[in-house]
Design an enzyme around this catalytic site. Structure first.
Site, PDB file in Angstrom:
ATOM      1  N   ASP A  26       0.782  -1.246   0.000  1.00 55.38           N
ATOM      2  CA  ASP A  26       0.000   0.000   0.000  1.00 55.38           C
ATOM      3  C   ASP A  26       0.812   1.294   0.000  1.00 55.38           C
ATOM      4  O   ASP A  26       0.465   2.242   0.715  1.00 55.38           O
ATOM      5  CB  ASP A  26      -0.950   0.001   1.207  1.00 55.38           C
ATOM      6  CG  ASP A  26      -1.955  -1.128   1.186  1.00 55.38           C
ATOM      7  OD1 ASP A  26      -1.921  -1.951   0.250  1.00 55.38           O
ATOM      8  OD2 ASP A  26      -2.779  -1.219   2.122  1.00 55.38           O
ATOM      9  N   LYS A 131      -6.674  -4.991  -2.964  1.00 55.71           N
ATOM     10  CA  LYS A 131      -7.313  -5.604  -1.791  1.00 55.71           C
ATOM     11  C   LYS A 131      -8.337  -4.654  -1.181  1.00 55.71           C
ATOM     12  O   LYS A 131      -8.092  -3.465  -1.060  1.00 55.71           O
ATOM     13  CB  LYS A 131      -6.251  -5.995  -0.762  1.00 55.71           C
ATOM     14  CG  LYS A 131      -5.445  -4.845  -0.188  1.00 55.71           C
ATOM     15  CD  LYS A 131      -4.301  -5.382   0.665  1.00 55.71           C
ATOM     16  CE  LYS A 131      -3.513  -4.298   1.365  1.00 55.71           C
ATOM     17  NZ  LYS A 131      -4.250  -3.471   2.317  1.00 55.71           N
ATOM     18  N   CYS A 164      -1.983  -2.364   7.897  1.00 52.15           N
ATOM     19  CA  CYS A 164      -1.962  -3.303   6.769  1.00 52.15           C
ATOM     20  C   CYS A 164      -0.737  -4.219   6.767  1.00 52.15           C
ATOM     21  O   CYS A 164      -0.823  -5.369   6.317  1.00 52.15           O
ATOM     22  CB  CYS A 164      -2.093  -2.546   5.457  1.00 52.15           C
ATOM     23  SG  CYS A 164      -3.715  -1.774   5.298  1.00 52.15           S
TER      24      CYS A 164
END
Ligand code: TIU
Length: 237
Positions: A26, A131, A164
């Site tokens: 990310d 995701k 995350c």
């Protein structure tokens, strides 16, 4: 054959290059750039931006060694059908996922803010996992891709350490992957969460995995082809 080891806590990580992928979590404009979703929520993006240079350096060395790389992005379909209503309204912020923001619709796939920062742009050969959640395994084909490519170990980097990155390491651990987290390549908006997010991974004998520093990975990568180790298993398909 001499096993390759990377200096790490709680003990050295036995590194199998051909079976180890770099998984960058990310590193998206919405989380890292001024004016993005992260800053809009009141977070200090400078804490995350410190990870850009170490990730660039590690990514270059990893690619140079011919090893496998994958990237993830957190976000949702433009019609928001993969966005749980609870996630949309959580935080009670005036703007939320799917609303227009300074870099396009917030955390929506295809928007500028959702994409990976240019410093770490994926190559066409590097899978990008979109995701909907915090963990990279939930509702994605990541596990299938890793299995198909013979991956057993992950070096996990990116943001944020306690959200995350931690969620993905825990998911990976439960699926049988050994995870190594270089501390300088992961970042949190909150300095104490950075510390505790890493402690939680390496506690209890490495309950979720190993914590290291990218310097220790570079030391091994730079020696990969110059030592007496057996490199016959290093060729990639
Ligand atoms: N990628 C990731 O960690 N998503 C987050 O929402 N992180 C926060 O810390 N908010």
């Amino acid at each position: 054959m001499t096993p390759l080891t990377i200096e790490a806590e709680p003990y050295p990580f036995e590194f199998k290059p051909q079976k180890c992928a770099l998984l960058i979590i990310d590193m998206q404009r919405d989380f890292l750039e001024p004016g993005g979703f992260g800053e809009m929520l009141g977070n200090d993006v400078s804490q995350l931006r410190q990870t850009i240079a170490p990730n660039q350096h590690l990514l270059a060395a990893w690619r140079g060694a011919g090893l496998q790389v994958l990237h993830t992005r957190e976000g949702h379909r433009p019609d928001l059908t993969c966005l749980p209503p609870a996630k949309r309204i959580r935080g009670r912020a005036p703007k939320t996922i799917g609303d227009p923001g300074p870099m396009g619709r917030i955390l929506v796939r295809g928007q500028n803010g959702h994409d990976i920062i240019s410093e770490l742009s994926p190559l066409p050969s590097e899978p990008v996992i979109d995701k909907p959640g915090k963990g990279a395994f939930y509702a994605t084909d990541l596990h299938a891709i890793l299995q198909n490519r013979g991956i057993e170990q992950l070096v996990v980097t990116g943001v944020t350490t306690e959200v995350c990155v931690n969620t993905t390491v825990r998911e990976a651990n439960d699926r049988g992957y050994d995870c190594l987290v270089p501390e300088d390549c992961v970042g949190s908006y909150f300095p104490d969460f950075q510390v505790w997010g890493l402690k939680m991974i390496k506690a209890q004998g490495g309950i979720f995995g190993w914590v290291s520093h990218s310097d220790h990975i570079h030391a091994v990568l730079s020696n990969l082809y110059s030592t007496s180790i057996d490199t016959t298993d290093l060729a990639l398909p």
